[in-house]
Write an enzyme that holds these catalytic residues in place. Sequence first.
Site, PDB file in Angstrom:
ATOM      1  N   HIS A  35       0.931  13.023   3.256  1.00 50.68           N
ATOM      2  CA  HIS A  35      -0.318  13.741   3.455  1.00 50.68           C
ATOM      3  C   HIS A  35      -0.081  15.236   3.271  1.00 50.68           C
ATOM      4  O   HIS A  35       0.989  15.741   3.603  1.00 50.68           O
ATOM      5  CB  HIS A  35      -0.896  13.493   4.861  1.00 50.68           C
ATOM      6  N   GLU A  92      -5.446   5.934   4.110  1.00 52.94           N
ATOM      7  CA  GLU A  92      -5.762   4.964   3.061  1.00 52.94           C
ATOM      8  C   GLU A  92      -5.024   3.640   3.241  1.00 52.94           C
ATOM      9  O   GLU A  92      -5.442   2.621   2.716  1.00 52.94           O
ATOM     10  CB  GLU A  92      -5.398   5.538   1.678  1.00 52.94           C
TER      11      GLU A  92
END
Length: 377
Positions: free
Chosen positions: A262, A315
Amino acid sequence: MPPGLKGVAVTDTEIGDVRGLEGFYHYRQYSATDLAESRSLEDVWRLLLDGSLPADASARRAFQHEVRRQRSIPDPVRELLPGIAVTVRGAGPLDGLRTALSALGASEGFRPLWDVGAEERRRNLIRLIAVTPSLIAAIHRISHGLEPVEPDPELDHAANYLWMVSGSKPDPVPARAVEQYLILTVDHGFNSSTFTARVIASTGADAAAAVVGAIGALSGPLHGGAPSRALDTLDAIGRPDRAEAFLRNAISRGERIMGFGHAVYRTEDPRNAMLRRIAQQLGGELVDLAVEVEQTTLAVLADVKPDHPLYANVEFYAGVVMDRCGLPREMFTPTFAVSRVIGWCANIAEQAEQRQIIRPSARYVGPVPPQPVPPVQ
Ligand SMILES: CC(C)(COP(=O)(O)OP(=O)(O)OC[C@H]1O[C@@H](n2cnc3c(N)ncnc32)[C@H](O)[C@@H]1OP(=O)(O)O)[C@@H](O)C(=O)NCCC(=O)NCCS
Protein backbone atom coordinates in the site's frame (compact mmCIF):
# COMPACT_ATOMS: atom_id res chain seq x y z
CA MET A 1 9.22 16.75 -4.51
CA PRO A 2 8.98 12.97 -3.99
CA PRO A 3 8.05 10.98 -7.10
CA GLY A 4 4.29 10.59 -7.46
CA LEU A 5 3.79 13.39 -4.86
CA LYS A 6 4.03 10.70 -2.17
CA GLY A 7 3.31 12.22 1.24
CA VAL A 8 2.80 15.76 -0.11
CA ALA A 9 -0.22 17.54 1.41
CA VAL A 10 -1.81 19.47 -1.45
CA THR A 11 -4.83 20.86 0.38
CA ASP A 12 -6.64 21.11 3.72
CA THR A 13 -9.64 18.85 4.13
CA GLU A 14 -12.34 18.14 6.73
CA ILE A 15 -13.47 14.93 5.05
CA GLY A 16 -11.03 12.42 6.48
CA ASP A 17 -7.50 11.08 6.59
CA VAL A 18 -5.34 7.98 6.68
CA ARG A 19 -2.65 7.45 9.30
CA GLY A 20 -0.43 4.91 7.58
CA LEU A 21 1.94 4.18 10.46
CA GLU A 22 -0.90 3.54 12.93
CA GLY A 23 -3.11 1.57 10.54
CA PHE A 24 -6.01 3.97 11.15
CA TYR A 25 -8.32 6.00 8.90
CA HIS A 26 -11.34 8.14 9.57
CA TYR A 27 -14.33 9.83 7.96
CA ARG A 28 -14.64 13.28 9.45
CA GLN A 29 -14.19 12.77 13.24
CA TYR A 30 -15.14 9.08 13.35
CA SER A 31 -13.10 5.92 12.84
CA ALA A 32 -14.22 4.45 9.49
CA THR A 33 -14.17 0.91 10.88
CA ASP A 34 -16.34 1.97 13.86
CA LEU A 35 -18.83 3.44 11.38
CA ALA A 36 -18.79 0.19 9.38
CA GLU A 37 -19.50 -1.77 12.58
CA SER A 38 -22.61 0.14 13.58
CA ARG A 39 -23.94 2.43 10.86
CA SER A 40 -25.73 2.12 7.52
CA LEU A 41 -24.18 3.23 4.24
CA GLU A 42 -26.81 5.96 3.93
CA ASP A 43 -25.83 7.37 7.36
CA VAL A 44 -22.19 7.47 6.25
CA TRP A 45 -23.19 9.05 2.94
CA ARG A 46 -24.93 11.86 4.87
CA LEU A 47 -21.89 12.24 7.13
CA LEU A 48 -19.57 12.66 4.16
CA LEU A 49 -21.80 14.91 2.09
CA ASP A 50 -23.56 17.03 4.73
CA GLY A 51 -20.97 16.85 7.49
CA SER A 52 -22.97 15.03 10.18
CA LEU A 53 -24.65 11.71 10.94
CA PRO A 54 -28.46 11.86 11.13
CA ALA A 55 -29.30 13.02 14.66
CA ASP A 56 -32.40 10.82 15.00
CA ALA A 57 -34.71 8.41 13.18
CA SER A 58 -36.67 11.17 11.50
CA ALA A 59 -33.51 12.80 10.07
CA ARG A 60 -32.43 9.36 8.88
CA ARG A 61 -35.78 8.76 7.16
CA ALA A 62 -35.70 12.21 5.55
CA PHE A 63 -32.27 11.57 4.04
CA GLN A 64 -33.24 8.06 2.90
CA HIS A 65 -36.38 9.43 1.26
CA GLU A 66 -34.42 12.16 -0.48
CA VAL A 67 -31.70 9.92 -1.92
CA ARG A 68 -33.85 6.90 -2.82
CA ARG A 69 -35.95 9.09 -5.13
CA GLN A 70 -32.84 9.83 -7.20
CA ARG A 71 -32.06 6.23 -8.24
CA SER A 72 -33.93 6.01 -11.54
CA ILE A 73 -32.13 6.09 -14.84
CA PRO A 74 -33.46 8.96 -16.98
CA ASP A 75 -35.03 8.00 -20.32
CA PRO A 76 -32.39 9.60 -22.60
CA VAL A 77 -29.65 7.58 -20.83
CA ARG A 78 -31.80 4.42 -20.62
CA GLU A 79 -32.09 4.49 -24.41
CA LEU A 80 -28.29 4.58 -24.74
CA LEU A 81 -27.65 1.64 -22.41
CA PRO A 82 -28.03 -1.23 -24.93
CA GLY A 83 -25.47 0.46 -27.20
CA ILE A 84 -23.16 1.14 -24.27
CA ALA A 85 -23.49 -2.46 -23.01
CA VAL A 86 -22.54 -3.85 -26.44
CA THR A 87 -19.67 -1.41 -26.89
CA VAL A 88 -18.06 -2.14 -23.52
CA ARG A 89 -18.78 -5.88 -23.49
CA GLY A 90 -15.09 -6.83 -23.26
CA ALA A 91 -14.13 -3.97 -20.97
CA GLY A 92 -16.92 -4.29 -18.40
CA PRO A 93 -19.50 -2.15 -16.59
CA LEU A 94 -17.03 0.38 -15.16
CA ASP A 95 -16.25 1.69 -18.65
CA GLY A 96 -19.97 1.70 -19.36
CA LEU A 97 -20.62 3.66 -16.14
CA ARG A 98 -18.09 6.29 -17.24
CA THR A 99 -19.90 6.76 -20.54
CA ALA A 100 -23.40 6.67 -19.03
CA LEU A 101 -22.62 9.20 -16.27
CA SER A 102 -21.10 11.52 -18.82
CA ALA A 103 -24.34 11.32 -20.83
CA LEU A 104 -26.45 11.75 -17.68
CA GLY A 105 -24.62 14.92 -16.65
CA ALA A 106 -25.16 16.41 -20.10
CA SER A 107 -28.78 15.25 -20.48
CA GLU A 108 -29.76 16.59 -17.04
CA GLY A 109 -28.07 19.91 -17.73
CA PHE A 110 -25.42 19.81 -15.00
CA ARG A 111 -23.85 23.25 -14.97
CA PRO A 112 -20.19 24.07 -14.22
CA LEU A 113 -19.44 23.94 -10.49
CA TRP A 114 -18.04 27.43 -10.89
CA ASP A 115 -21.54 28.71 -11.73
CA VAL A 116 -23.74 26.81 -9.25
CA GLY A 117 -24.55 27.43 -5.61
CA ALA A 118 -24.30 24.90 -2.77
CA GLU A 119 -27.89 23.68 -3.16
CA GLU A 120 -27.74 22.87 -6.88
CA ARG A 121 -24.29 21.32 -6.42
CA ARG A 122 -25.60 19.08 -3.63
CA ARG A 123 -28.54 18.02 -5.81
CA ASN A 124 -26.19 17.08 -8.65
CA LEU A 125 -23.88 15.15 -6.31
CA ILE A 126 -26.74 13.18 -4.72
CA ARG A 127 -28.03 12.35 -8.18
CA LEU A 128 -24.62 11.02 -9.28
CA ILE A 129 -24.23 8.86 -6.15
CA ALA A 130 -27.81 7.55 -6.21
CA VAL A 131 -27.88 6.59 -9.89
CA THR A 132 -24.41 4.98 -10.02
CA PRO A 133 -25.54 1.52 -8.73
CA SER A 134 -28.57 1.58 -11.06
CA LEU A 135 -26.36 2.23 -14.10
CA ILE A 136 -23.78 -0.40 -13.19
CA ALA A 137 -26.44 -3.04 -12.56
CA ALA A 138 -28.36 -2.19 -15.74
CA ILE A 139 -25.25 -2.30 -17.96
CA HIS A 140 -24.24 -5.60 -16.39
CA ARG A 141 -27.67 -7.15 -16.94
CA ILE A 142 -28.12 -5.86 -20.49
CA SER A 143 -24.68 -7.15 -21.49
CA HIS A 144 -25.82 -10.61 -20.28
CA GLY A 145 -29.08 -10.45 -22.25
CA LEU A 146 -31.21 -9.66 -19.17
CA GLU A 147 -33.73 -6.89 -18.54
CA PRO A 148 -32.61 -4.18 -16.09
CA VAL A 149 -34.30 -4.38 -12.67
CA GLU A 150 -35.98 -1.25 -11.33
CA PRO A 151 -34.70 0.11 -7.99
CA ASP A 152 -36.77 -0.84 -4.93
CA PRO A 153 -37.42 2.20 -2.68
CA GLU A 154 -38.01 -0.14 0.30
CA LEU A 155 -34.42 -1.40 0.17
CA ASP A 156 -31.38 0.41 1.49
CA HIS A 157 -28.56 1.39 -0.84
CA ALA A 158 -26.50 -1.82 -0.58
CA ALA A 159 -29.41 -4.29 -0.62
CA ASN A 160 -30.99 -2.42 -3.53
CA TYR A 161 -27.72 -2.68 -5.45
CA LEU A 162 -27.63 -6.48 -4.97
CA TRP A 163 -31.31 -6.65 -5.96
CA MET A 164 -30.70 -4.69 -9.17
CA VAL A 165 -27.68 -6.87 -10.07
CA SER A 166 -29.22 -10.27 -9.38
CA GLY A 167 -32.97 -9.69 -9.68
CA SER A 168 -33.62 -11.48 -6.39
CA LYS A 169 -34.13 -10.04 -2.92
CA PRO A 170 -30.81 -10.46 -1.04
CA ASP A 171 -30.51 -12.31 2.25
CA PRO A 172 -29.68 -10.00 5.16
CA VAL A 173 -26.25 -11.54 5.87
CA PRO A 174 -24.66 -10.99 2.42
CA ALA A 175 -26.48 -7.65 2.11
CA ARG A 176 -24.90 -6.43 5.36
CA ALA A 177 -21.48 -7.85 4.35
CA VAL A 178 -21.60 -5.88 1.09
CA GLU A 179 -22.85 -2.80 2.95
CA GLN A 180 -19.91 -3.01 5.35
CA TYR A 181 -17.49 -3.42 2.43
CA LEU A 182 -19.05 -0.32 0.82
CA ILE A 183 -18.78 1.72 4.04
CA LEU A 184 -15.13 0.70 4.43
CA THR A 185 -14.30 1.94 0.93
CA VAL A 186 -16.28 5.21 0.78
CA ASP A 187 -13.19 7.36 1.16
CA HIS A 188 -9.50 6.93 1.83
CA GLY A 189 -7.47 10.12 2.05
CA PHE A 190 -6.07 11.74 -1.05
CA ASN A 191 -6.02 8.59 -3.20
CA SER A 192 -5.48 8.89 -6.97
CA SER A 193 -9.13 8.94 -8.04
CA THR A 194 -10.07 11.45 -5.32
CA PHE A 195 -7.18 13.66 -6.37
CA THR A 196 -8.36 13.36 -9.98
CA ALA A 197 -11.91 14.35 -8.99
CA ARG A 198 -10.59 17.35 -7.08
CA VAL A 199 -8.32 18.48 -9.93
CA ILE A 200 -11.29 18.46 -12.31
CA ALA A 201 -13.59 20.13 -9.76
CA SER A 202 -10.91 22.77 -9.17
CA THR A 203 -11.22 23.90 -12.79
CA GLY A 204 -14.90 24.71 -12.16
CA ALA A 205 -16.09 21.92 -14.52
CA ASP A 206 -19.42 20.21 -13.77
CA ALA A 207 -19.75 17.48 -11.11
CA ALA A 208 -20.36 14.69 -13.64
CA ALA A 209 -17.09 15.55 -15.41
CA ALA A 210 -15.23 15.25 -12.10
CA VAL A 211 -16.79 11.84 -11.31
CA VAL A 212 -16.16 10.54 -14.84
CA GLY A 213 -12.47 11.46 -14.55
CA ALA A 214 -12.26 9.79 -11.14
CA ILE A 215 -13.71 6.57 -12.60
CA GLY A 216 -10.90 6.55 -15.16
CA ALA A 217 -8.31 6.80 -12.37
CA LEU A 218 -10.06 4.11 -10.30
CA SER A 219 -9.97 1.61 -13.18
CA GLY A 220 -6.19 1.12 -13.06
CA PRO A 221 -4.80 -2.06 -11.44
CA LEU A 222 -2.61 -0.04 -9.06
CA HIS A 223 -5.74 1.56 -7.63
CA GLY A 224 -9.21 -0.04 -7.87
CA GLY A 225 -8.55 -2.68 -10.48
CA ALA A 226 -6.95 -5.21 -8.12
CA PRO A 227 -9.72 -7.27 -6.43
CA SER A 228 -10.53 -9.45 -9.41
CA ARG A 229 -6.80 -9.91 -10.01
CA ALA A 230 -6.32 -10.93 -6.35
CA LEU A 231 -9.01 -13.56 -6.79
CA ASP A 232 -7.41 -14.69 -10.06
CA THR A 233 -4.20 -15.24 -8.06
CA LEU A 234 -6.09 -17.35 -5.51
CA ASP A 235 -7.57 -19.40 -8.36
CA ALA A 236 -4.15 -19.87 -9.94
CA ILE A 237 -2.72 -21.02 -6.58
CA GLY A 238 -5.66 -23.36 -6.03
CA ARG A 239 -4.30 -25.15 -2.93
CA PRO A 240 -2.45 -23.74 0.11
CA ASP A 241 0.56 -26.05 -0.38
CA ARG A 242 1.15 -24.57 -3.83
CA ALA A 243 1.21 -20.97 -2.58
CA GLU A 244 4.85 -20.53 -1.62
CA ALA A 245 6.34 -21.78 -4.92
CA PHE A 246 3.77 -19.82 -6.91
CA LEU A 247 4.50 -16.58 -5.04
CA ARG A 248 8.29 -16.93 -5.15
CA ASN A 249 8.16 -17.58 -8.90
CA ALA A 250 5.93 -14.57 -9.51
CA ILE A 251 8.17 -12.24 -7.47
CA SER A 252 11.33 -13.56 -9.15
CA ARG A 253 9.73 -12.63 -12.51
CA GLY A 254 9.35 -9.07 -11.11
CA GLU A 255 5.58 -9.36 -10.70
CA ARG A 256 3.62 -7.75 -7.88
CA ILE A 257 1.25 -9.84 -5.81
CA MET A 258 -2.17 -8.26 -6.26
CA GLY A 259 -3.90 -7.33 -3.01
CA PHE A 260 -0.61 -6.68 -1.15
CA GLY A 261 1.33 -3.49 -0.45
CA HIS A 262 0.00 0.00 0.00
CA ALA A 263 1.17 3.51 -0.79
CA VAL A 264 0.38 4.78 2.73
CA TYR A 265 0.01 1.89 5.21
CA ARG A 266 3.21 0.60 6.75
CA THR A 267 1.30 -1.75 9.02
CA GLU A 268 -1.85 -3.82 8.58
CA ASP A 269 -4.55 -2.12 6.47
CA PRO A 270 -7.52 -1.79 8.91
CA ARG A 271 -9.93 -2.43 6.02
CA ASN A 272 -8.21 -5.74 5.38
CA ALA A 273 -8.52 -6.75 9.05
CA MET A 274 -12.26 -6.06 9.06
CA LEU A 275 -12.89 -7.66 5.67
CA ARG A 276 -11.04 -10.80 6.79
CA ARG A 277 -13.42 -11.00 9.74
CA ILE A 278 -16.44 -10.47 7.49
CA ALA A 279 -15.15 -13.12 5.07
CA GLN A 280 -14.64 -15.58 7.93
CA GLN A 281 -18.22 -14.98 9.10
CA LEU A 282 -19.42 -15.81 5.59
CA GLY A 283 -17.14 -18.87 5.57
CA GLY A 284 -16.39 -21.36 2.80
CA GLU A 285 -13.44 -23.01 1.03
CA LEU A 286 -12.39 -19.84 -0.77
CA VAL A 287 -12.17 -17.99 2.55
CA ASP A 288 -10.06 -20.76 4.10
CA LEU A 289 -7.72 -20.68 1.10
CA ALA A 290 -7.45 -16.88 1.26
CA VAL A 291 -6.54 -16.93 4.97
CA GLU A 292 -3.77 -19.46 4.35
CA VAL A 293 -2.46 -17.71 1.23
CA GLU A 294 -2.39 -14.38 3.08
CA GLN A 295 -0.14 -15.87 5.77
CA THR A 296 2.17 -17.48 3.19
CA THR A 297 2.36 -14.26 1.15
CA LEU A 298 3.29 -12.23 4.24
CA ALA A 299 6.09 -14.69 5.03
CA VAL A 300 7.40 -14.71 1.44
CA LEU A 301 7.29 -10.91 1.11
CA ALA A 302 9.04 -10.47 4.48
CA ASP A 303 11.75 -12.80 3.18
CA VAL A 304 12.27 -11.32 -0.30
CA LYS A 305 11.53 -7.64 0.45
CA PRO A 306 12.88 -7.30 4.00
CA ASP A 307 13.26 -3.51 3.66
CA HIS A 308 9.59 -2.91 2.83
CA PRO A 309 6.80 -3.69 5.31
CA LEU A 310 4.19 -5.25 3.01
CA TYR A 311 0.75 -6.41 4.19
CA ALA A 312 -2.50 -7.39 2.52
CA ASN A 313 -4.52 -4.38 1.42
CA VAL A 314 -8.28 -3.83 1.10
CA GLU A 315 -8.40 -5.58 -2.27
CA PHE A 316 -7.31 -8.98 -1.00
CA TYR A 317 -10.46 -9.89 0.93
CA ALA A 318 -12.71 -7.50 -1.02
CA GLY A 319 -12.86 -9.95 -3.90
CA VAL A 320 -13.41 -12.87 -1.54
CA VAL A 321 -16.30 -11.12 0.26
CA MET A 322 -17.95 -10.01 -2.99
CA ASP A 323 -17.59 -13.49 -4.48
CA ARG A 324 -19.18 -15.06 -1.38
CA CYS A 325 -22.05 -12.53 -1.68
CA GLY A 326 -22.77 -13.55 -5.26
CA LEU A 327 -21.23 -10.62 -7.12
CA PRO A 328 -19.48 -11.73 -10.30
CA ARG A 329 -15.81 -10.86 -10.82
CA GLU A 330 -16.48 -8.27 -13.53
CA MET A 331 -18.51 -6.36 -10.91
CA PHE A 332 -15.76 -6.03 -8.31
CA THR A 333 -14.22 -2.75 -9.43
CA PRO A 334 -17.63 -1.30 -10.43
CA THR A 335 -18.85 -2.14 -6.90
CA PHE A 336 -15.88 -0.21 -5.52
CA ALA A 337 -17.19 2.75 -7.57
CA VAL A 338 -20.64 2.41 -5.87
CA SER A 339 -19.04 3.42 -2.58
CA ARG A 340 -16.12 5.59 -3.66
CA VAL A 341 -18.42 7.90 -5.65
CA ILE A 342 -19.64 9.11 -2.22
CA GLY A 343 -16.10 10.08 -1.22
CA TRP A 344 -15.46 11.69 -4.61
CA CYS A 345 -18.62 13.77 -4.31
CA ALA A 346 -17.78 14.98 -0.79
CA ASN A 347 -14.36 15.99 -2.08
CA ILE A 348 -15.84 17.67 -5.16
CA ALA A 349 -18.09 19.78 -2.91
CA GLU A 350 -15.19 20.74 -0.66
CA GLN A 351 -12.95 21.58 -3.61
CA ALA A 352 -15.66 23.65 -5.30
CA GLU A 353 -15.96 25.75 -2.13
CA GLN A 354 -12.23 26.53 -2.26
CA ARG A 355 -12.51 28.14 -5.73
CA GLN A 356 -8.80 27.57 -6.34
CA ILE A 357 -7.44 25.75 -9.40
CA ILE A 358 -4.99 22.88 -8.75
CA ARG A 359 -2.25 23.53 -11.26
CA PRO A 360 1.18 22.17 -10.26
CA SER A 361 4.25 22.25 -12.48
CA ALA A 362 6.73 19.71 -13.87
CA ARG A 363 10.53 19.88 -14.07
CA TYR A 364 11.51 19.97 -17.75
CA VAL A 365 14.34 17.46 -18.47
CA GLY A 366 14.30 17.32 -22.33
CA PRO A 367 16.80 18.80 -24.82
CA VAL A 368 17.88 22.35 -23.99
CA PRO A 369 15.49 24.85 -25.61
CA PRO A 370 15.24 26.85 -27.75
CA GLN A 371 16.69 24.78 -30.62
CA PRO A 372 16.22 26.04 -34.21
CA VAL A 373 13.04 24.61 -35.76
CA PRO A 374 14.21 22.40 -38.69
CA PRO A 375 13.06 23.64 -42.11
CA VAL A 376 10.17 21.70 -43.69
CA GLN A 377 11.62 19.02 -46.04
C1 LIG B 1 -0.30 -0.51 -3.96
C2 LIG B 1 1.08 -0.24 -4.54
C3 LIG B 1 0.93 0.42 -5.92
C4 LIG B 1 1.82 0.71 -3.59
O1 LIG B 1 2.99 1.03 -4.15
P1 LIG B 1 4.15 1.82 -3.40
O2 LIG B 1 3.88 2.21 -2.01
O3 LIG B 1 4.54 2.88 -4.32
O4 LIG B 1 5.19 0.71 -3.23
P2 LIG B 1 6.55 0.74 -3.98
O5 LIG B 1 6.25 0.75 -5.42
O6 LIG B 1 7.36 1.86 -3.40
O7 LIG B 1 7.14 -0.65 -3.60
C5 LIG B 1 8.02 -0.82 -2.54
C6 LIG B 1 8.72 -2.14 -2.76
O8 LIG B 1 7.83 -3.19 -2.43
C7 LIG B 1 7.59 -4.01 -3.56
N1 LIG B 1 6.17 -4.29 -3.62
C8 LIG B 1 5.15 -3.43 -3.38
N2 LIG B 1 4.00 -4.06 -3.52
C9 LIG B 1 4.28 -5.33 -3.86
C10 LIG B 1 3.48 -6.44 -4.16
N3 LIG B 1 2.16 -6.37 -4.15
N4 LIG B 1 4.07 -7.60 -4.50
C11 LIG B 1 5.43 -7.68 -4.53
N5 LIG B 1 6.24 -6.63 -4.25
C12 LIG B 1 5.67 -5.48 -3.93
C13 LIG B 1 8.03 -3.17 -4.78
O9 LIG B 1 8.41 -3.99 -5.85
C14 LIG B 1 9.17 -2.39 -4.21
O10 LIG B 1 10.29 -3.22 -4.13
P3 LIG B 1 11.71 -2.73 -4.72
O11 LIG B 1 12.02 -1.46 -3.98
O12 LIG B 1 12.61 -3.86 -4.41
O13 LIG B 1 11.48 -2.47 -6.17
C15 LIG B 1 1.89 -1.53 -4.68
O14 LIG B 1 2.05 -2.11 -3.41
C16 LIG B 1 1.26 -2.53 -5.62
O15 LIG B 1 1.52 -2.46 -6.84
N6 LIG B 1 0.43 -3.51 -5.10
C17 LIG B 1 -0.23 -4.47 -5.93
C18 LIG B 1 -1.50 -3.89 -6.55
C19 LIG B 1 -2.61 -3.69 -5.53
O16 LIG B 1 -2.84 -4.51 -4.67
N7 LIG B 1 -3.31 -2.55 -5.68
C20 LIG B 1 -4.40 -2.18 -4.82
C21 LIG B 1 -4.01 -1.04 -3.93
S1 LIG B 1 -5.22 -0.69 -2.68
